[in-house]
Structures are given as structure tokens and as C-alpha cells.
Design a protein around this motif. Sequence first.
Motif, PDB file in Angstrom:
ATOM      1  N   THR A  48      96.771  76.104  11.060  1.00  0.00           N
ATOM      2  CA  THR A  48      95.287  75.922  11.735  1.00  0.00           C
ATOM      3  C   THR A  48      95.277  77.367  12.815  1.00  0.00           C
ATOM      4  OG1 THR A  48      95.147  73.774  11.549  1.00  0.00           O
ATOM      5  CG2 THR A  48      93.762  74.451  13.034  1.00  0.00           C
TER       6      THR A  48
ATOM      7  N   TRP B  28      88.539  68.545  18.513  1.00  0.00           N
ATOM      8  CA  TRP B  28      89.133  69.098  19.920  1.00  0.00           C
ATOM      9  C   TRP B  28      88.026  68.822  20.862  1.00  0.00           C
ATOM     10  CZ3 TRP B  28      89.334  71.990  15.052  1.00  0.00           C
ATOM     11  CH2 TRP B  28      90.738  72.014  14.817  1.00  0.00           C
TER      12      TRP B  28
ATOM     13  N   HIS C  59      89.566  74.690  18.498  1.00  0.00           N
ATOM     14  CA  HIS C  59      90.966  74.835  18.774  1.00  0.00           C
ATOM     15  C   HIS C  59      91.426  75.636  19.924  1.00  0.00           C
ATOM     16  CE1 HIS C  59      95.180  74.763  16.340  1.00  0.00           C
ATOM     17  NE2 HIS C  59      95.183  73.463  17.440  1.00  0.00           N
TER      18      HIS C  59
ATOM     19  N   ASP D 144      98.405  76.103  14.836  1.00  0.00           N
ATOM     20  CA  ASP D 144      99.153  74.920  14.601  1.00  0.00           C
ATOM     21  C   ASP D 144     100.030  75.529  13.678  1.00  0.00           C
ATOM     22  OD1 ASP D 144      97.889  72.965  15.928  1.00  0.00           O
ATOM     23  OD2 ASP D 144      96.602  72.273  14.301  1.00  0.00           O
TER      24      ASP D 144
ATOM     25  N   TYR E 115      97.983  65.869  23.663  1.00  0.00           N
ATOM     26  CA  TYR E 115      99.019  66.933  23.446  1.00  0.00           C
ATOM     27  C   TYR E 115     100.247  65.978  22.948  1.00  0.00           C
ATOM     28  CZ  TYR E 115      96.353  70.862  25.008  1.00  0.00           C
ATOM     29  OH  TYR E 115      95.297  71.760  25.454  1.00  0.00           O
TER      30      TYR E 115
ATOM     31  N   ASN F 282     104.671  66.893  25.066  1.00  0.00           N
ATOM     32  CA  ASN F 282     104.742  68.245  25.101  1.00  0.00           C
ATOM     33  C   ASN F 282     105.525  69.043  26.239  1.00  0.00           C
ATOM     34  OD1 ASN F 282     102.185  69.569  27.538  1.00  0.00           O
ATOM     35  ND2 ASN F 282     102.765  67.315  27.695  1.00  0.00           N
TER      36      ASN F 282
ATOM     37  N   HIS G  29     102.664  67.788  20.642  1.00  0.00           N
ATOM     38  CA  HIS G  29     102.850  66.696  19.434  1.00  0.00           C
ATOM     39  C   HIS G  29     104.140  66.435  18.967  1.00  0.00           C
ATOM     40  CE1 HIS G  29      98.436  67.021  19.571  1.00  0.00           C
ATOM     41  NE2 HIS G  29      98.485  68.000  18.638  1.00  0.00           N
TER      42      HIS G  29
ATOM     43  N   SER H 146      96.723  63.781  16.939  1.00  0.00           N
ATOM     44  CA  SER H 146      97.275  64.432  15.774  1.00  0.00           C
ATOM     45  C   SER H 146      96.986  63.764  14.462  1.00  0.00           C
ATOM     46  CB  SER H 146      98.783  64.715  15.939  1.00  0.00           C
ATOM     47  OG  SER H 146      99.477  65.288  14.786  1.00  0.00           O
TER      48      SER H 146
ATOM     49  N   HIS I 171     101.829  72.171  17.923  1.00  0.00           N
ATOM     50  CA  HIS I 171     100.510  72.766  18.580  1.00  0.00           C
ATOM     51  C   HIS I 171     101.105  73.620  19.536  1.00  0.00           C
ATOM     52  CE1 HIS I 171      96.721  73.200  20.082  1.00  0.00           C
ATOM     53  NE2 HIS I 171      97.203  73.296  21.289  1.00  0.00           N
TER      54      HIS I 171
ATOM     55  N   GLU J 185     100.346  76.970  22.174  1.00  0.00           N
ATOM     56  CA  GLU J 185      99.309  77.400  22.832  1.00  0.00           C
ATOM     57  C   GLU J 185      99.952  78.578  23.872  1.00  0.00           C
ATOM     58  OE1 GLU J 185      96.514  75.311  25.400  1.00  0.00           O
ATOM     59  OE2 GLU J 185      96.080  74.171  23.741  1.00  0.00           O
TER      60      GLU J 185
END
Length: 268
Positions: free
Chosen positions: A147, A156, A161, A165, A191, A194, A209, A236, A242, A244
Motif C-alpha cells: 500500500t 484511515w 495513508h 505497508d 497502530y 508499535n 501492527h 489492520s 505499517h 512511517e
Amino acid sequence: MAFGSRAAGSGSGKHRGSSRLSRRTAGYAGIAALATTGVVGSLAGPAFAADHSPSIEDTGTLNTIVVADELAGDVEAQAQSQQRAAEAAAAKAQAEADARQRAAEAKAQAEAQAKAEREAAERAAREEERKRLNTFVSPLDDTYVSTQYHAGGGMWSSGSHTGIDFHAASGTEVHAVGLGTVVEAGYGGAYGNNVVIKHADGTYTQYGHMSSLSVSVGQQVTPGQKIGLSGSTGNSSGPHLHFEARTGADYGTDINPITYLRSHGVTV
């Protein structure tokens, strides 16, 4: 008168010529005197030789001279032998000293070379470690982006997003992408489980996740270090990671993770 004549005759007979022994003695005395002037060799030599038989005293003196000469020769030979021995000992001592000096110099040179090699190896290792620590890696091995960043959808809360992903089966090892310090490790709402890491350049990366975590807040991590396992916790739809990249610690400071990774030499 007659008595006087007998006495005179008797006296003349009493004082007749000296005997052969007396003459020889006198001759020796004369020769000795002449010897002091050097004349005996030229004048009396033949006659003396014909009439002289060496006495015990004469041969003794000759033997003494010969023995003295022999002793002098022995002393000189012994002195020369001792001198040669002393010179040989000095040469041997000098050779040994030179050998010790060469050995010491060789040892010092070998030690200096070994030290230089150790220092070079240590510098190389430090440089290698510096490069490693300044190197970024992908958070997952053998994966792809499933993703994209800013993809839209109702999943989201922001409407798009905020990260990317990575495809990953549950239980896949997740790695820190670079050197940094863990500033968050635990459950993070949507999340799920995380981890957030602050890096040396002031940027942050987030991993969401996950099924389990391997680090805690305050811990320093290195590039490629395991920080947990992928999963499907939080908001999820299935197992994945995921990821960032942010300019700050708070939500909403996100930047394009693919651009971020590529700027650090990571191809995704």
C-alpha cells in the motif's frame, strides 16, 4: 862472595820463566783487555783461537746468553699470543654486542610494524562500524510495498495513508532501519503494537501492527537490529508492517517513507 854468588844463582833459578799456565792466564787477561777495545778480533783472534780451550766459565756464560735469548723469545711469543687472544675476545664481544643491537632493532621494528598494523586494523574496523551505523536498511527482508503513501480510503482517520505497508507474513522479523533511540514501545491504538525510533538526524520512524516487541523505551538500536515481529494488531485488515517516516515525534509530521529510505540509500 861465593855465598853471595850461590845466593844470586839460587835466586836466579828461583825466578826463572813463568810456567805455561801462568802465560795462558796472562794471555787471557791481555785478550780480555783487548776485547774491550775491539782489537782482539783483528789482532789476537787467530793466535787465541789456536791456543784457547773454552773453560767451564766461558761455556756457562754462553749458555746463559742463549737461555736468556730463548726466554726473551718465549716471553715475546707469549705476549703476542695474549695480544691475539685479547683482540679475538674483543672482536667476539663486539660481534655479540652488534648482534644484540641488530636483534633489538629488528624486534623494535617488528613491534612498531605490528603496532601500526593493529592501529590500521582498528581504524578500518572503526570506519567500517561508522559506515554500518550510518547505513540505513529496509525494515523487512525480501518484501515489497503493498500500500503506497497517501493512498485514500475509509480505513484511515485522516482520509489517506500516512505511511506505507510492507507485505509480511505474521511473525516476520522487523528491523530498525537505522541507528537511533527507542522513544515509544507498546500499544498505540490504531497502530496496535508499535515502536517509534528517533534517529541521529532528528527524524523518526514508526513500525505498527506488530505481534510482539523486542525493545523498550530508551534503548539504543543499530541498523538491522531486530525490534519485533510483524502481525495484525490494531486497525489492520491482515498481517503486514505499517511503516512511517516523520520529521517529529507526533502524528501528522509524516513524510514520504519511500523518498526517506531512498535518501538514505535504501531501495524499495
